[in-house]
Design a protein around this motif. Structure first.
Motif, PDB file in Angstrom:
ATOM      1  N   MET A 137       0.834  -1.204   0.000  1.00 13.66           N
ATOM      2  CA  MET A 137       0.000   0.000   0.000  1.00 13.66           C
ATOM      3  C   MET A 137       0.865   1.249   0.000  1.00 13.66           C
ATOM      4  O   MET A 137       0.554   2.241  -0.652  1.00 13.66           O
ATOM      5  CB  MET A 137      -0.905   0.015   1.225  1.00 13.66           C
ATOM      6  N   GLN A 138       1.975   1.207   0.766  1.00 13.70           N
ATOM      7  CA  GLN A 138       2.862   2.374   0.801  1.00 13.70           C
ATOM      8  C   GLN A 138       3.463   2.627  -0.573  1.00 13.70           C
ATOM      9  O   GLN A 138       3.599   3.775  -1.005  1.00 13.70           O
ATOM     10  CB  GLN A 138       3.983   2.160   1.829  1.00 13.70           C
ATOM     11  N   GLN A 139       3.800   1.548  -1.255  1.00 20.99           N
ATOM     12  CA  GLN A 139       4.374   1.684  -2.579  1.00 20.99           C
ATOM     13  C   GLN A 139       3.330   2.257  -3.550  1.00 20.99           C
ATOM     14  O   GLN A 139       3.630   3.114  -4.374  1.00 20.99           O
ATOM     15  CB  GLN A 139       4.858   0.303  -3.015  1.00 20.99           C
ATOM     16  N   ARG A 140       2.078   1.795  -3.405  1.00 24.52           N
ATOM     17  CA  ARG A 140       1.021   2.302  -4.280  1.00 24.52           C
ATOM     18  C   ARG A 140       0.676   3.756  -3.938  1.00 24.52           C
ATOM     19  O   ARG A 140       0.325   4.547  -4.814  1.00 24.52           O
ATOM     20  CB  ARG A 140      -0.205   1.389  -4.198  1.00 24.52           C
ATOM     21  N   LEU A 141       0.815   4.104  -2.657  1.00 24.69           N
ATOM     22  CA  LEU A 141       0.639   5.506  -2.269  1.00 24.69           C
ATOM     23  C   LEU A 141       1.722   6.358  -2.950  1.00 24.69           C
ATOM     24  O   LEU A 141       1.460   7.460  -3.433  1.00 24.69           O
ATOM     25  CB  LEU A 141       0.729   5.639  -0.745  1.00 24.69           C
ATOM     26  N   GLY A 142       2.929   5.810  -2.991  1.00 23.60           N
ATOM     27  CA  GLY A 142       4.030   6.492  -3.686  1.00 23.60           C
ATOM     28  C   GLY A 142       3.712   6.718  -5.149  1.00 23.60           C
ATOM     29  O   GLY A 142       4.015   7.772  -5.715  1.00 23.60           O
TER      30      GLY A 142
END
Ligand code: ADP
Ligand code: ADP
Length: 223
Positions: A137-142
């Protein structure tokens, strides 16, 4: 003008490492894979293209603009390797701060942010604090942050290497949709599979230098 036109682009750090004489052209709308083991020089190359570090040799243009110019920077998105967010913020707040940095007007941001969160599969979780997000999710937020200025060209530095197989698949599906929309993609990866499924052309990097480059289909049939 091509999306990326690099001529003998070189960065030599004080310790002699880095990347040297990289000459590649990436057309608009293309997905280009930069494949190589850890330490090959992939991040160094991308950092030069986004204007984070200055080359020690060669030159490059981005969408017809000189490397490091504001014109070039305004049209690109960048997802650094393992980007860390202020985890006390919500995902929505993180994207909003990025929108402010890009000087996107409030009303436009109000419209675009929910769309972006939807697009990267965060949707309702946008109201949760980042500290509750998985790595994926953090990567997709990025990715949502990297897309906030509607870039024509996006640089992704090992976007899925730290993720589990499901996380990888989710990122891959988002990238495929971006490609369908005509966004030019420059993908750093040490995973052949990531390059194979997404990219049209690729370069193989080792020890700071390009060994070969060409169409992914042709490069892979020469294995
Ligand atoms: P430059 O030659 O571009 O000025 P430096 O050698 O001064 O770069 O290092 C810049 C930063 O990169 C420093 O914070 C340093 O700790 C870090 N660094 C140094 N060596 C490495 C390395 N081998 N890999 C990753 N980062 C490094
Ligand atoms: P990759 O992204 O392919 O893993 P990098 O571009 O991070 O490769 O690193 C290429 C080489 O340059 C490595 O040998 C790395 O240790 C070295 N390096 C990276 N950053 C620095 C730095 N700031 N100073 C000195 N050496 C560095």
């Amino acid at each position: 003008a091509p999306a990326i036109d690099a001529n003998a682009l070189t960065k030599e750090y004080n310790n002699g490492r880095g990347c040297r004489d990289v000459t590649i052209t990436v057309g608009k709308g293309e997905a280009f894979g930069f494949l190589g083991p850890n330490g090959a020089g992939k991040s160094t190359f991308v950092k030069m293209l986004v204007g984070l570090i200055s080359p020690t040799g060669g030159n490059a243009s981005i969408l017809g603009h000189p490397l490091g110019s504001l014109e070039a920077k305004a049209k690109i998105g960048y997802l650094p390797e393992l980007y860390r967010y202020q985890e006390w913020l919500t995902g929505e707040e993180v994207v909003r701060l990025h929108a402010r940095l890009c000087r996107i007007e409030r009303t436009l941001a109000d419209k675009r942010i929910p769309q972006l969160l939807q697009e990267v599969g965060i949707g309702q979780r946008g109201k949760d604090r980042v500290k509750h997000y998985s790595k994926g999710m953090q990567q997709r937020l990025g990715l949502a942050c990297a897309l906030v200025n509607e870039p024509e060209l996006i640089f992704l530095d090992e976007p899925s290497s730290a993720l589990d197989p499901i996380g990888r698949m989710e990122v891959r599906m988002i990238l495929e949709r971006l490609k369908e929309r005509g966004i030019t993609i420059f993908l750093n990866s040490h995973l052949l599979e990531d390059v194979e499924v997404l990219c049209d052309r690729m370069a193989l990097l080792n020890n700071g230098a390009v060994l070969r480059h060409g169409k992914v289909s042709e490069m892979l049939s020469q294995r």
